[in-house]
Design a protein around this motif. Structure first.
Motif, short mmCIF file in Angstrom:
data_model
loop_
_atom_site.label_atom_id
_atom_site.label_comp_id
_atom_site.label_asym_id
_atom_site.label_seq_id
_atom_site.Cartn_x
_atom_site.Cartn_y
_atom_site.Cartn_z
N PHE A 272 -19.81 28.13 18.36
CA PHE A 272 -19.35 27.95 19.73
C PHE A 272 -17.82 27.94 19.79
O PHE A 272 -17.15 27.52 18.84
N PHE B 130 -11.42 24.73 21.07
CA PHE B 130 -12.15 24.13 19.96
C PHE B 130 -13.25 25.06 19.49
O PHE B 130 -14.07 25.53 20.29
N ILE C 208 -22.84 24.37 14.22
CA ILE C 208 -23.97 23.51 13.93
C ILE C 208 -24.97 24.30 13.09
O ILE C 208 -25.25 25.46 13.38
N ASN D 236 -25.23 28.13 14.24
CA ASN D 236 -24.89 28.52 15.60
C ASN D 236 -23.42 28.19 15.79
O ASN D 236 -22.94 27.16 15.31
N LEU E 32 -17.83 25.47 27.89
CA LEU E 32 -18.24 26.49 26.93
C LEU E 32 -17.61 27.82 27.29
O LEU E 32 -17.72 28.29 28.41
N LEU F 112 -23.29 18.87 15.69
CA LEU F 112 -22.24 19.78 16.10
C LEU F 112 -20.91 19.27 15.55
O LEU F 112 -20.52 18.14 15.82
N PHE G 200 -16.87 19.89 15.19
CA PHE G 200 -15.75 20.55 15.84
C PHE G 200 -14.59 20.74 14.87
O PHE G 200 -14.35 19.91 13.97
N LYS H 118 -20.74 31.62 22.83
CA LYS H 118 -21.54 31.11 21.73
C LYS H 118 -22.20 32.27 20.99
O LYS H 118 -22.40 33.35 21.56
N GLN I 208 -10.72 23.25 26.64
CA GLN I 208 -10.44 22.02 27.38
C GLN I 208 -9.11 22.22 28.10
O GLN I 208 -8.04 22.18 27.49
N GLU J 82 -6.56 23.62 25.37
CA GLU J 82 -6.92 23.33 23.98
C GLU J 82 -8.23 24.06 23.70
O GLU J 82 -9.16 24.01 24.51
N TYR K 240 -15.28 26.21 22.65
CA TYR K 240 -15.11 25.44 23.87
C TYR K 240 -13.64 25.43 24.25
O TYR K 240 -12.76 25.51 23.39
N GLN L 280 -9.10 17.95 31.68
CA GLN L 280 -10.48 18.26 32.05
C GLN L 280 -11.43 18.13 30.86
O GLN L 280 -11.02 17.88 29.74
N HIS L 281 -12.72 18.33 31.15
CA HIS L 281 -13.71 18.21 30.09
C HIS L 281 -13.88 19.54 29.36
O HIS L 281 -13.31 20.55 29.77
N LEU L 282 -14.61 19.50 28.29
CA LEU L 282 -14.86 20.71 27.53
C LEU L 282 -15.80 21.64 28.28
O LEU L 282 -16.81 21.22 28.83
#
Lengths: 114, 113
Positions: free
Chosen positions: A34, A90, A94, A32, A46, A102, A104, A49, A38, A88, A36, A42-44
């Motif tokens: 993905f 990423f 997985i 799978n 999605l 997972l 990165f 996918k 950022q 950023e 992401y 801030q946070h990651l």
């Protein structure tokens, strides 16, 4: 063990330019995939996918990615970037086994100039 | 309606201290994770819990101990903090299997002086 490579560490583009960020992975089975994002401070989040089906997947904010199994690649594209895309990015992979983790890539810093 | 929340957002502490970071998710997910993001932005998994049971335990010093009081919470306790522990720690959760999409919290920036 699986691994993810993002070859572009820092990309600088002008607004309206087209974007393609490379992502290659190594893994001996089904995966799978993905992307992401950022944003600064801030946070990651999605972006998109791929689990199965159409290898061209569309995500939020006009991003898309294409899974090419023969090349072990999952490149991210956007036809026309905006200043607000500065962030950023990423790639993550997985394996579909129960013991998978997972993994990165090291990330690509995208800077969009006005 | 924050999905994955962490506290505190910033943590500045002296070497040798013990500290905890808390994580909560209100998504009804069964699996939760802790990741460490170093100064070069590289993200690496540390732990994963599924229904309060540890399922992933990467090569992490014993000073790091996760605790999951229930499936909506996964806390990270760090003993005897070292300079190298300075990083951003992200909590994440996924619905069931580890292969499902993971949703990340806002991160906790830990600075060890």
């Amino acid at each position: 063990a699986q691994s993810v490579s993002q070859h572009n560490h820092h990309v600088i583009l002008s607004e309206a330019a087209s974007l393609e960020l490379g992502c290659n992975y190594s893994y001996g089975g089904t995966v799978n995939l993905f992307w992401y994002v950022q944003y600064p401070g801030q946070h990651l989040q999605l972006l998109l996918k791929y689990f199965s089906g159409d290898p061209l997947v569309k995500g939020i904010k006009g991003f898309e990615a294409e899974f090419i199994k023969s090349k072990f690649s999952f490149n991210l594209r956007k036809p026309s970037v905006q200043w607000s895309d500065t962030a950023e990015y990423f790639c993550a992979v997985i394996g579909t086994g129960t013991a998978s983790k997972l993994t990165f890539g090291t990330g690509t810093r995208l800077q969009v100039t006005l | 309606d924050t999905a994955v929340s962490q506290t505190p957002k910033y943590l500045v502490t002296q070497m040798g201290n013990d500290k905890s970071i808390k994580c909560e998710q209100n998504l009804g997910h069964d699996t939760m994770y802790w990741y460490k993001q170093d100064s070069k932005k590289f993200l690496k998994i540390m732990f994963s819990y599924n229904n309060k049971e540890l399922i992933i335990n990467e090569t992490v010093p014993n000073r790091f101990s996760p605790k999951s009081p229930d499936k909506a919470h996964l806390n990270l306790h760090i003993n005897s903090l070292e300079l190298g522990d300075s990083a951003v720690y992200f909590c994440a959760s996924s619905r069931g299997l580890v292969t499902d999409t993971q949703y990340f919290g806002p991160g906790t920036r830990l600075t060890v002086l």
